[in-house]
Design a protein around this motif. Structure first.
Motif, short mmCIF file in Angstrom:
data_model
loop_
_atom_site.label_atom_id
_atom_site.label_comp_id
_atom_site.label_asym_id
_atom_site.label_seq_id
_atom_site.Cartn_x
_atom_site.Cartn_y
_atom_site.Cartn_z
N TYR A 70 -7.28 6.42 9.40
CA TYR A 70 -8.18 7.41 8.81
C TYR A 70 -9.21 6.73 7.92
CZ TYR A 70 -9.97 10.95 5.67
OH TYR A 70 -10.80 11.74 4.94
N LYS B 233 -1.07 4.63 -0.73
CA LYS B 233 -1.84 5.82 -0.44
C LYS B 233 -0.99 6.89 0.23
CE LYS B 233 -3.52 3.44 2.53
NZ LYS B 233 -3.84 2.30 3.42
N THR B 234 -1.36 8.14 -0.01
CA THR B 234 -0.79 9.22 0.79
C THR B 234 -1.91 10.08 1.34
OG1 THR B 234 -0.57 10.76 -1.06
CG2 THR B 234 1.30 9.32 -0.64
N LEU B 235 -1.64 10.72 2.45
CA LEU B 235 -2.58 11.64 3.09
C LEU B 235 -1.94 13.01 3.16
CD1 LEU B 235 -4.14 10.31 6.40
CD2 LEU B 235 -5.19 10.57 4.17
N THR B 236 -2.74 14.05 2.97
CA THR B 236 -2.28 15.40 3.26
C THR B 236 -3.34 16.07 4.11
OG1 THR B 236 -1.23 15.45 1.08
CG2 THR B 236 -1.43 17.54 2.26
N ILE B 237 -2.95 16.51 5.29
CA ILE B 237 -3.91 17.06 6.25
C ILE B 237 -3.65 18.55 6.41
CG2 ILE B 237 -4.77 16.92 8.61
CD1 ILE B 237 -3.38 14.07 8.66
N SER B 238 -4.68 19.35 6.26
CA SER B 238 -4.49 20.77 6.45
C SER B 238 -5.74 21.41 7.04
CB SER B 238 -4.15 21.45 5.11
OG SER B 238 -5.23 21.30 4.21
N ALA B 239 -5.61 22.66 7.47
CA ALA B 239 -6.73 23.41 8.02
C ALA B 239 -7.02 24.57 7.09
CB ALA B 239 -6.40 23.92 9.42
N LEU C 89 -11.21 20.91 8.56
CA LEU C 89 -10.07 20.00 8.49
C LEU C 89 -10.15 19.31 7.14
CD1 LEU C 89 -7.68 19.01 10.28
CD2 LEU C 89 -9.01 16.94 10.61
N GLN D 133 -6.59 12.57 0.01
CA GLN D 133 -6.06 11.22 -0.16
C GLN D 133 -5.68 11.02 -1.60
OE1 GLN D 133 -9.59 9.18 1.37
NE2 GLN D 133 -8.21 7.61 2.17
#
Lengths: 232, 232
Positions: free
Chosen positions: B80, B173-179, B199, B203
């Motif tokens: 990403y 790092k962390t990712l959070t993916i949402s709609a 989208l 981060q």
DNA sequence: CAGTGGTCTAGACCACAGC
DNA sequence: CTGTGGTCTAGACCACTGC
């Protein structure tokens, strides 16, 4: 309490990279030099270096030496399971359809098959606490050992369905994550009356020869799911 | 053309697992047995086994032996980069705001700081082919060596911003993916008149002590971005 | 007790970089 | 040529498992 020498070497060099401010491309002490420094055999030193290489801190060029690696700042690990996500889990599924169909243009293309090759379609709804949270469609090429028992289909994850009867570790997968507006059919299935976005996750499965063997599309209510990733 | 013995061992066992239908938990030949079978030294055999362990095919229990591992069916690797995705790339950015603010409740919580600790906010728009495609907000704790040149801010990725002046490899790092459905402000920024999903990728960056040092939220037009992942 | 993997040594030969 | 990493051997001692 005494940790192995190779771990000590690994951690020493790792913190040297982090604290002594080594830049990517700069060179690490040679194996021979490290042997002297730690009074260790070459095998032990190499074991320490191997870990550093394996974890992406350094790389080696035969005949030249070991060098500090450029950190990968954009790589993440994501755990994705249609049935279970970070917020909550699917506790019920409803089988909408199990059928054999002929693929349309797009599907034939995706699965790299001709349009007269039959494909199994499975359509399901996922529920959490009694609420429908996702609409799920899978297209599978027929495979030996494929699950035919409905109970098995209802609660199986896509990779689980396909891994049955296949060699271990031969399944390769890709994910495509996008955000979409629900169409009328999905709105009906998911009881969506207001504006709500869908998180759509497309899974494609491949066999050991990288031939597609299945396509799965799961459309989650946007207020239900968050995908999580992590990296370093 | 002759490949090393340890690789031969690695591949042999790997294909034995795949073709001879070994089940998870079943045991591999002992190191001593493999030494005999390949006429190799123990170090060589162990090197082959180490690769199998490293790649997740087997695991070992001291005093007992090596065993076939259960495949991880739900692990994926995602690349990403806010500025560059599989469909196309950000070719222009517009800096909307660079400022110093006091965090509200939620932000203070996310960054694990008190509400009187100052935070840098950077708001940007990303463009592709002249069209606005994403709205981007970053919150950073002040750090030594932080970029202060506007040109630098405009085209930097979040990890790039934060990695400056930090030890290599110390960034987690962390990712959070949402709609989500865009709010009015984002609709305006992104020229959205019809129904369109976003989208949203969050981060969070951490230092070597796992303390949060930054939060970034990028809201992409749903028709612009697809995130890709892969696994095996 | 014998069998297992985990750590470690002290050698060896090779192919390749670079002077 | 010397120095580098890559492969490999033939030992050794240890801690642990399971009978």
């Amino acid at each position: 309490m005494t940790s192995p020498v190779y771990l000590k070497i690994f951690e020493d060099i790792k913190s040297k990279i982090n604290n002594a401010g080594l830049k990517p491309g700069e060179t690490i002490l040679s194996e021979a030099a490290l042997c002297k420094e730690y009074g260790a055999s070459r095998a032990t030193v190499r074991k320490g270096l191997a870990i550093l290489v394996n974890e992406g801190f350094i790389y080696s060029i035969p005949g030249k030496g070991h060098f500090v690696q450029d950190p990968q700042h954009n790589k993440y690990t994501v755990f994705y399971d249609e049935m279970k996500n970070s917020i909550n889990s699917v506790d019920k599924t409803k089988l909408l359809e199990v059928n054999i169909i002929l693929p349309d243009e797009r599907l034939a293309n995706e699965l790299q098959i001709t349009k007269n090759k039959k494909v199994i379609i499975i359509r399901r709804l996922f529920y959490t606490d009694g609420e429908p949270v996702a609409y799920d469609v899978k297209y599978l090429l027929y495979y030996k050992g494929m699950p035919i028992v409905e109970k098995e289909i209802e609660y199986s994850t896509f990779p689980e369905m396909m891994a049955k009867g296949m060699p271990l570790f031969s399944l390769k997968k890709t994910l495509t994550i996008s955000a979409q507006i629900p169409d009328d059919m999905i709105k009906k299935y998911l009881d969506i009356y207001n504006q709500l976005a869908l998180l759509v996750v497309e899974q494609k499965l491949f066999d050991h020869e990288n031939k597609p063997i299945g396509l799965g599309i799961t459309s989650f209510r946007g207020d239900y799911i968050k995908l999580l990733g992590s990296g370093e």
